[in-house]
Design a protein around this motif. Structure first.
Motif, short mmCIF file in Angstrom:
data_model
loop_
_atom_site.label_atom_id
_atom_site.label_comp_id
_atom_site.label_asym_id
_atom_site.label_seq_id
_atom_site.Cartn_x
_atom_site.Cartn_y
_atom_site.Cartn_z
N LEU A 77 32.62 36.56 49.01
CA LEU A 77 33.64 36.51 47.97
C LEU A 77 34.75 35.56 48.41
CD1 LEU A 77 33.89 40.37 47.32
CD2 LEU A 77 32.26 38.73 46.37
N LEU A 85 38.90 29.92 43.00
CA LEU A 85 37.97 30.26 44.08
C LEU A 85 37.82 29.07 45.01
CD1 LEU A 85 35.14 31.94 41.94
CD2 LEU A 85 37.04 33.09 43.10
N GLY A 154 34.60 39.03 52.49
CA GLY A 154 35.63 38.56 51.58
C GLY A 154 36.80 37.94 52.31
N GLY A 158 39.61 37.49 47.91
CA GLY A 158 38.22 37.91 47.96
C GLY A 158 38.04 39.11 48.89
#
Length: 303
Positions: A77, A85, A154, A158
């Motif tokens: 993530l 992202l 993550g 994330g």
């Protein structure tokens, strides 16, 4: 001439084999919690590949070579404050590294709550990560993965999403679409790298909080997404890494989460570096951090 032809054919087959390992899988037949708009996904390529305004959530598949496969898998993530992202910096680059360890990897392109197409913004990332774990588990045999060796990794925001999955894996965030949704969304282990954990004002990353929960969230929703308050003894084994001088996401996020995990007897390993700041990913150019992935490698071997 024959040798040259053999080389070309062999090289082509190898290239095809490598390319065949990377596939994009969409998560949903019908994306829940989403209305039709004219919004478009935005991809920016610079020092970091940045994706925002995700409309079709998916993951990229990186299957470990069979000859070194551990049958473990990690759903990655990427961070970005729930506004974008960092897809290669904290995503595909790590997928390729995990493949060298014999671990298959999946990089999630999850919806970001700022999109106008999302009806309940805070729910969309959780819906996508729950569905992604179930999809990986459903396809475990096909991808040469053990269904009970699927973890999550993550970074930053994330990391918050990973911790939310680890504490809310059984929260029914959407109605079942098919048999895949009968499977568990619980990760078997999770690694959190300079993670946002809490939505409490004293320690949260304000940008992530605003993007996820909006301007004036209720006390109930702040509590729900403050993962240090959601820990019980069923949370999976956890690896945490943070730096003391992180001035973006305060180290208290990791410290409070560690304390909650310890209180509930969850197997936890935490590493704190004195320097390094935030968003360093592999940290290759930082003498304080360049060996941190060896710690993660060792921990993953024991999961």
């Amino acid at each position: 001439m024959l040798k040259k032809l053999f080389f070309v054919c062999t090289f082509s087959l190898i290239s095809f084999s490598l390319l065949a390992q990377e596939t994009v899988i969409t998560l949903w037949k019908t994306v829940p919690n989403q209305k039709e708009t004219n919004e478009q996904e935005i991809v920016k390529i610079g020092n970091i590949k940045s994706i925002s305004n995700v409309q079709v959530p998916s993951f990229e598949v990186f299957i470990a070579p069979k000859n070194i496969s551990t049958k473990k898998a990690v759903l990655i993530l990427p961070g970005g404050g729930y506004g974008n992202l960092a897809f290669d910096h904290e995503g595909t680059n790590f997928a390729k590294w995990l493949n060298t360890l014999g671990i298959s990897a999946f990089v999630l392109k999850y919806r970001l709550p700022k999109s106008k197409s999302i009806i309940k913004p805070h729910l969309a990332p959780l819906q996508d990560v729950q569905r992604a774990i179930k999809l990986i588990r459903f396809n475990a045999e096909k991808w040469n993965i053990h269904k009970n060796k699927i973890g999550v990794l993550g970074f930053s925001a994330g990391g918050h999403l990973a911790a939310t999955l680890g504490t809310h894996y059984d929260y029914k965030s959407y109605e079942n679409q098919d048999n895949i949704d009968n499977l568990s969304a619980k990760p078997n282990f999770m690694a959190l790298i300079y993670p946002v954990i809490s939505m409490k004002d004293a320690i949260t990353h304000q940008g992530s909080k605003f993007n996820l929960l909006g301007k004036n969230p209720s006390k109930e929703i702040v509590h729900f997404y403050s993962n240090e308050l959601q820990v019980n003894n069923k949370v999976p084994p956890t690896f945490i890494l943070h730096t003391t001088d992180d001035n973006i996401v305060p180290i208290e996020n990791s410290l409070f989460f560690f304390q909650a995990l310890k209180k509930n007897n969850v197997l936890t390993e935490m590493h704190i570096y004195p320097k390094g700041g935030h968003g360093f990913a592999f940290g290759k150019n930082n003498p304080h951090l360049k060996n941190w992935i060896a710690l993660l490698d060792k921990w993953l071997k024991n999961q």
